[in-house]
Scaffold this motif. Structure first.
Motif, PDB file in Angstrom:
ATOM      1  N   LYS A   1       0.832  -1.210   0.000  1.00 45.40           N
ATOM      2  CA  LYS A   1       0.000   0.000   0.000  1.00 45.40           C
ATOM      3  C   LYS A   1       0.865   1.258   0.000  1.00 45.40           C
ATOM      4  O   LYS A   1       0.585   2.219  -0.719  1.00 45.40           O
ATOM      5  CB  LYS A   1      -0.922  -0.017   1.215  1.00 45.40           C
TER       6      LYS A   1
ATOM      7  N   LYS B   1     -10.852   8.130  10.907  1.00 47.13           N
ATOM      8  CA  LYS B   1     -10.214   7.146  10.025  1.00 47.13           C
ATOM      9  C   LYS B   1     -11.096   6.840   8.828  1.00 47.13           C
ATOM     10  O   LYS B   1     -10.620   6.745   7.691  1.00 47.13           O
ATOM     11  CB  LYS B   1      -9.954   5.871  10.830  1.00 47.13           C
ATOM     12  N   GLY B   2     -12.412   6.707   9.063  1.00 45.42           N
ATOM     13  CA  GLY B   2     -13.334   6.449   7.960  1.00 45.42           C
ATOM     14  C   GLY B   2     -13.364   7.587   6.951  1.00 45.42           C
ATOM     15  O   GLY B   2     -13.329   7.365   5.733  1.00 45.42           O
TER      16      GLY B   2
ATOM     17  N   THR C   1     -10.094   7.814   4.888  1.00 44.27           N
ATOM     18  CA  THR C   1     -10.019   6.724   3.908  1.00 44.27           C
ATOM     19  C   THR C   1     -10.831   7.073   2.660  1.00 44.27           C
ATOM     20  O   THR C   1     -10.379   6.883   1.525  1.00 44.27           O
ATOM     21  CB  THR C   1     -10.539   5.421   4.527  1.00 44.27           C
TER      22      THR C   1
ATOM     23  N   LEU D   1      -8.911   9.728   0.712  1.00 40.87           N
ATOM     24  CA  LEU D   1      -7.758   9.195  -0.021  1.00 40.87           C
ATOM     25  C   LEU D   1      -8.197   8.533  -1.321  1.00 40.87           C
ATOM     26  O   LEU D   1      -7.521   8.650  -2.343  1.00 40.87           O
ATOM     27  CB  LEU D   1      -6.993   8.203   0.856  1.00 40.87           C
ATOM     28  N   ASN D   2      -9.325   7.857  -1.284  1.00 39.32           N
ATOM     29  CA  ASN D   2      -9.829   7.259  -2.517  1.00 39.32           C
ATOM     30  C   ASN D   2     -10.183   8.344  -3.534  1.00 39.32           C
ATOM     31  O   ASN D   2      -9.868   8.243  -4.729  1.00 39.32           O
ATOM     32  CB  ASN D   2     -11.058   6.399  -2.217  1.00 39.32           C
TER      33      ASN D   2
ATOM     34  N   GLN E   1      -2.972  14.790  -1.442  1.00 37.04           N
ATOM     35  CA  GLN E   1      -2.942  13.376  -1.070  1.00 37.04           C
ATOM     36  C   GLN E   1      -1.838  13.128  -0.044  1.00 37.04           C
ATOM     37  O   GLN E   1      -2.028  12.354   0.900  1.00 37.04           O
ATOM     38  CB  GLN E   1      -2.713  12.512  -2.302  1.00 37.04           C
TER      39      GLN E   1
ATOM     40  N   ASN F   1      -3.659  10.592   7.965  1.00 39.20           N
ATOM     41  CA  ASN F   1      -4.019   9.199   8.223  1.00 39.20           C
ATOM     42  C   ASN F   1      -3.034   8.571   9.215  1.00 39.20           C
ATOM     43  O   ASN F   1      -3.424   7.826  10.124  1.00 39.20           O
ATOM     44  CB  ASN F   1      -4.035   8.424   6.907  1.00 39.20           C
TER      45      ASN F   1
ATOM     46  N   ASP G   1      -3.760   7.157  12.998  1.00 37.95           N
ATOM     47  CA  ASP G   1      -3.320   5.827  13.441  1.00 37.95           C
ATOM     48  C   ASP G   1      -2.554   5.910  14.760  1.00 37.95           C
ATOM     49  O   ASP G   1      -2.764   5.108  15.677  1.00 37.95           O
ATOM     50  CB  ASP G   1      -2.426   5.197  12.366  1.00 37.95           C
TER      51      ASP G   1
END
Length: 655
Positions: free
Chosen positions: A8, A224-225, A228, A231-232, A243, A250, A254
């Protein structure tokens, strides 16, 4: 799992590289460094704007190159006696000193400029005040920071200023949370996923610092949701710079989730989050997030220490780990002390423990009187609100009990009516239906009462927690006063007062940690009290054997507080006076016996040098003896002293 994470990271790096290359194809390379571009500009106005609008100015040339160049321009402006040009280069120089971390020097230059602030245009004023605000924050001069922000608002530079970061720095995390929600939530658009992630991450930070860890973790998961999803979207739009910011955010999320799991003692769950955060910050942080990197490294080292993987713990807990903040220095020394203790290197364990204690002792001395007054004022307001809530809950509980009694009386009447209506079928049906209805009402009232009792227990625990915190604040204020007092007698009196306040605070701490809020288990309380006293009087180290016999003895708060204060006086006197030689044969014995339905017994003894011969004559003038006698009177007994044994023995019976 690690392989998937590496894949990733590689994918995201390739996407970022593609975006950068695309941008490089669109923008021609000037072939000049930022520093050279700054030098090639013709006027002071152009250099001033270029410097303030360039964020990566130190990427190729050092900060000292910039400082030397600006000093040259400044000297030339002074020779030309160009006041406006001088002001611009002075502000640039103040910004460079701030970037160097010399905030005192930077602020001194900024304050000189601030004397003539009425002469400047709005842009210059805003940049000057922003610099002063940043410097005061770094110097922890929060009242001054508030003054600067009020000035920003009064000048109309911005319509609304924020204070939640100041509240957080003062430790007022709930106040910071409320202010942050009020100021920021309404500004976030529903489809702005990056802003949503930042928002919930910040909420989590305030809640985590306020030790509301489960709720903080919930907010971090929301953050976090959102990141994510962003980022997509960022991958599809190929916005490389944005980005990269999102990847860094992100990683920060974490790390915060990992720190929550550490607080919850879920160390195995914390490690993957912390490892990912450390890797991301090192790759995308550009060296600007050293505090975050340090906190995550300390957190993961604590995980491996608890899991007894000492090699991995030391990989993160190294001597070159940067610890700028006092909290991180304290935590690092504490973890090193734990590591050496677990590896049986007790000399190093003791050395790092002493470092931790010295830093902790110095922290309270760095608190300003104004900051303490602000915190105390807010805490008093919060306590008043809590008292109002408790009073309201008491009224609601009394009302619920009255309604329950009314329902019980109604039920009895229904039963009597049911008995007398057995002669007729209609009366039987009516009484039956009435009974069912009343039973349902009773069940509902019982549920309401049980819920109210649970809320009452929670509120009482919160009150004891806040009272403990307030008493700790009093103890800190006494410590501060001690440092500002030269009289030895006053210092001794303040230290004794602080010890007594800690003894009472410990009572409230034990209460809110207990399942049963009505009693205190004395064995654990006495052990904690002695540890607290030892931290004050055993810095050199008396080798005193302490025997406590108070198993299964529980006392309510009205008796526990006098007991705690009496024990505090007795143990303090023993540590101070009983063993002047420190020969390693010291012994303290504490015994409390309590049998239901019988009179209780308390005994305290040590084998020290005993009491002086004139103790009885000093009884009226000794603060400690007067206090113990009055506390014994509260227990409806009198304090007895036995001087015939080796050392001294105190005892009394109590109900």
């Amino acid at each position: 799992m690690k392989k998937l994470l590496n894949q990733k990271s590689i994918l995201l790096l390739l996407l970022l590289l593609g975006a950068v290359l695309g941008r490089a194809q669109q923008e021609p390379d000037s072939g000049q460094s930022v520093f050279q571009e700054f030098q090639d500009l013709d006027s002071a106005e152009e250099r001033f704007l270029f410097f303030l609008e360039t964020s990566d100015r130190y990427s190729e040339n050092s900060i000292y190159d910039w400082l030397d160049e600006v000093n040259l321009y400044l000297r030339a402006a002074v020779q030309d006696d160009d006041a406006e040009t001088i002001r611009k280069y002075q502000l640039i120089r103040a910004c460079i000193y701030s970037d160097l971390g010399d905030y005192d020097k930077s602020q001194a230059l900024a304050k000189d400029l601030h004397l003539d602030i009425d002469k400047f245009d709005m842009f210059f004023k805003s940049k000057l005040l922003e610099l002063m605000d940043s410097n005061y924050g770094q110097l922890a001069l929060y009242p001054k920071q508030v003054e600067v922000r009020n000035e920003i608002r009064e000048l109309g530079i911005t319509k609304e200023v924020i204070f939640y970061d100041i509240y957080a720095n003062l430790g007022m995390y709930r106040r910071a949370l409320d202010d942050y929600i009020e100021k920021v939530k309404r500004t976030i658009e529903e489809n702005d996923f990056y802003a949503q992630a930042e928002y919930f991450n910040m909420l989590g930070n305030f809640l985590r610092l306020d030790e509301s860890t489960p709720t903080a973790l919930t907010n971090y998961k929301k953050a976090k949701g959102f990141i994510t999803v962003f980022l997509n979207d960022a991958t599809r739009t190929e916005d490389g710079a944005k980005q990269a910011e999102a990847i860094l955010l992100n990683g920060l999320i974490d790390g915060n989730m990992g720190k929550c799991y550490v607080q919850l003692k879920q160390y195995e769950d914390a490690i993957p989050h912390l490892e990912g955060a450390i890797s991301t910050i090192k790759e995308y942080g550009n060296g600007a997030l050293t505090d975050e990197l340090t906190e995550n490294s300390l957190a993961i080292s604590e995980c491996y220490l608890q899991l007894e993987d000492y090699n991995k713990a030391t990989n993160y807990l190294s001597d070159d780990l940067t610890t700028k903040t006092t909290e991180n220095k304290i935590r690092k020394n504490r973890l090193l002390s734990i590591y050496y203790d677990k590896t049986a290197d007790y000399e190093n364990a003791a050395r790092y423990l002493r470092k931790e204690l010295r830093i902790r002792d110095s922290v309270s001395g760095n608190e300003s009187e104004l900051r303490l007054q602000q915190v105390a004022t807010v805490m008093r307001q919060d306590l008043d609100i809590s008292k109002e809530i408790v009073e309201k809950q008491k009224l609601d509980l009394a009302k619920s009990r009255a309604e329950m009694l009314a329902q019980e009386r109604t039920s009895n009447l229904v039963l009597i009516s049911f008995f007398f209506t057995l002669l007729g079928f209609a009366g039987l049906v009516y009484a039956y239906l009435k009974s069912i209805k009343n039973q349902r009402l009773i069940a509902e009232q019982k549920y309401i009462i049980e819920t109210s009792l649970v809320e009452k227990d929670s509120l009482l625990k919160e009150i004891h927690h806040r009272v403990k915190n307030n008493l700790q604040m009093v103890s800190s204020l006494l410590s501060l006063q001690t440092r500002n007092t030269r009289s030895k007698a006053a210092i001794v009196a303040l230290e004794e007062g602080k010890s007594r306040v800690k003894a009472m605070a410990l009572i409230h701490q034990k209460l809110y940690q207990n399942e049963d809020l009505s009693v205190i288990e004395m064995q654990g309380y006495i052990e904690s009290l002695i540890n607290s006293v030892q931290s004050v009087y055993r810095k050199g180290g008396h080798n005193i054997e302490i025997n406590i016999d108070a198993e299964d003895v529980e006392l309510d708060i009205d008796r526990a507080i006098p007991f705690g204060l009496i024990l505090n006086e007795l143990v303090s006197n023993t540590f101070k006076y009983a063993f002047p030689e420190d020969d390693g044969h010291g012994k303290i014995t504490i015994k409390i016996q309590k049998v239901e339905g019988r009179e209780g017994y308390f005994e305290y003894s040590d084998n020290g040098i005993g009491l002086p011969d004139d103790t009885e004559n000093l009884g009226d003038s000794s603060m400690g003896l007067r206090l113990m006698n009055r506390l014994a009177n509260q227990l409806q007994t009198s304090l007895n002293i036995d001087r015939q044994v080796e050392g001294v023995r105190y005892w009394f019976n109590f109900r």
